[in-house]
Design a protein around this motif. Sequence first.
Motif, PDB file in Angstrom:
ATOM      1  N   LEU A  50      -1.486  10.036   3.629  1.00  0.00           N
ATOM      2  CA  LEU A  50      -2.373   9.955   4.796  1.00  0.00           C
ATOM      3  C   LEU A  50      -1.560   9.498   5.992  1.00  0.00           C
ATOM      4  CD1 LEU A  50      -5.410   8.007   3.284  1.00  0.00           C
ATOM      5  CD2 LEU A  50      -5.225  10.452   3.685  1.00  0.00           C
ATOM      6  N   ILE A  93       0.884  -1.175   0.000  1.00  0.00           N
ATOM      7  CA  ILE A  93       0.000   0.000   0.000  1.00  0.00           C
ATOM      8  C   ILE A  93       0.915   1.215   0.000  1.00  0.00           C
ATOM      9  CG2 ILE A  93      -1.983   1.089   1.093  1.00  0.00           C
ATOM     10  CD1 ILE A  93      -2.437  -1.878   0.208  1.00  0.00           C
ATOM     11  N   ILE A 130      -4.044   4.909  -2.323  1.00  0.00           N
ATOM     12  CA  ILE A 130      -5.330   5.512  -1.953  1.00  0.00           C
ATOM     13  C   ILE A 130      -5.370   6.866  -2.670  1.00  0.00           C
ATOM     14  CG2 ILE A 130      -6.734   6.393  -0.053  1.00  0.00           C
ATOM     15  CD1 ILE A 130      -4.959   4.507   1.771  1.00  0.00           C
TER      16      ILE A 130
HETATM   17  C1  LIG Z   1       2.662   8.580   6.336  1.00  0.00           C
HETATM   18  S1  LIG Z   1       2.792   7.427   5.087  1.00  0.00           S
HETATM   19  C2  LIG Z   1       4.477   7.516   4.557  1.00  0.00           C
HETATM   20  C3  LIG Z   1       4.745   8.626   3.671  1.00  0.00           C
HETATM   21  C4  LIG Z   1       6.090   8.495   2.979  1.00  0.00           C
HETATM   22  N1  LIG Z   1       6.733   9.772   2.979  1.00  0.00           N
HETATM   23  C5  LIG Z   1       5.916   7.971   1.562  1.00  0.00           C
HETATM   24  O1  LIG Z   1       6.138   8.716   0.625  1.00  0.00           O
HETATM   25  O2  LIG Z   1       5.556   6.804   1.377  1.00  0.00           O
HETATM   26  C6  LIG Z   1       2.846   5.882   5.910  1.00  0.00           C
HETATM   27  C7  LIG Z   1       2.262   4.752   5.099  1.00  0.00           C
HETATM   28  O3  LIG Z   1       0.850   4.946   4.975  1.00  0.00           O
HETATM   29  C8  LIG Z   1       0.418   4.427   3.725  1.00  0.00           C
HETATM   30  N2  LIG Z   1      -0.171   5.531   2.962  1.00  0.00           N
HETATM   31  C9  LIG Z   1      -0.389   6.790   3.359  1.00  0.00           C
HETATM   32  N3  LIG Z   1      -1.029   7.484   2.406  1.00  0.00           N
HETATM   33  C10 LIG Z   1      -1.207   6.626   1.373  1.00  0.00           C
HETATM   34  C11 LIG Z   1      -1.825   6.733   0.082  1.00  0.00           C
HETATM   35  N4  LIG Z   1      -2.380   7.826  -0.338  1.00  0.00           N
HETATM   36  N5  LIG Z   1      -1.832   5.642  -0.710  1.00  0.00           N
HETATM   37  C12 LIG Z   1      -1.289   4.489  -0.310  1.00  0.00           C
HETATM   38  N6  LIG Z   1      -0.693   4.337   0.886  1.00  0.00           N
HETATM   39  C13 LIG Z   1      -0.671   5.388   1.715  1.00  0.00           C
HETATM   40  C14 LIG Z   1       1.630   3.823   3.032  1.00  0.00           C
HETATM   41  O4  LIG Z   1       1.725   2.462   3.324  1.00  0.00           O
HETATM   42  C15 LIG Z   1       2.750   4.620   3.666  1.00  0.00           C
HETATM   43  O5  LIG Z   1       3.978   3.923   3.584  1.00  0.00           O
END
Ligand SMILES: C[S@@+](CC[C@H](N)C(=O)[O-])C[C@H]1O[C@@H](n2cnc3c(N)ncnc32)[C@H](O)[C@@H]1O
Length: 250
Positions: A227, A177, A218
Amino acid sequence: VLLTEQFARARNDRRVVVLEGFHALKHALRFGARIEAACTPDRPATMRLAQDLAPDLFDRLGDLVQEVAPATFARLAAVLPPTGVLAIAARPQIEPTTVLESPRPAPIVLLENPSHPGNLGAVVRVAAAAGAAAVLTTGARDPWQPAALRGSAGLHFALPVAGVDPLPFTDRPLLAIDPDGEPLTAGLTMDRAILAFGSERRGLGPATLARAERRIAIPMREGVSSLNLACAVAVVLYAWRAARPERDRS
Ligand SMILES: C[S@@+](CC[C@H](N)C(=O)[O-])C[C@H]1O[C@@H](n2cnc3c(N)ncnc32)[C@H](O)[C@@H]1O
């Protein structure tokens, strides 16, 4: 053993966990925890909470919770829970390979190196609510640390939660994801999948991305970069749950 000693020892003993707060004790009891000690400085107040929030557990809480002097209670935790209840529960022994072998359709949540215990707790809470098969984590942090248990309100007892490093071999499909994947759609098959989520800062590492069968994003409005981890887990698990017939969701 004195209660103060019992709690001090429990914090360094991986066979047990300290439950901080009424909700953690309530969920632990509902999901079959073995409680070794439970105390409060104000028993009537605890029993009022039981009446209001957990009438199903009123008698059991009445038997379990002992009243202690406020000065003693204050020595049992660094930050005292506002609901005024602390307990010690046996920690379930989880065998990750058994979890992975389960034939049930429910997906497993895999968190790669989560860094924030409050996030981890929120993930466990939504995974329990959605009916996920388990929450597995990689990295150095114990997924049962007290702050994570506070974040899950004790719902660690509702499904298997364990650290794995590395993830053992499994025939389950691995879905990464990741914000750079193909958009999540209503028709996505997630039965028995391992849904891998990355760490708060760095996202998923190259090894997991390479091992994954697919990368799923997402969809987000332009300008939003990602997110919160627990929110992302909630979106994906509820996409799975909404598409499943009721019988598979327990
Ligand atoms: C805060 S996010 C990490 C952001 C990181 N800087 C990146 O670019 O992947 C933590 C995790 O939440 C999931 N996540 C958050 N937003 C997402 C999105 N829009 N689509 C898919 N996964 C998401 C992913 O698994 C991601 O690795």
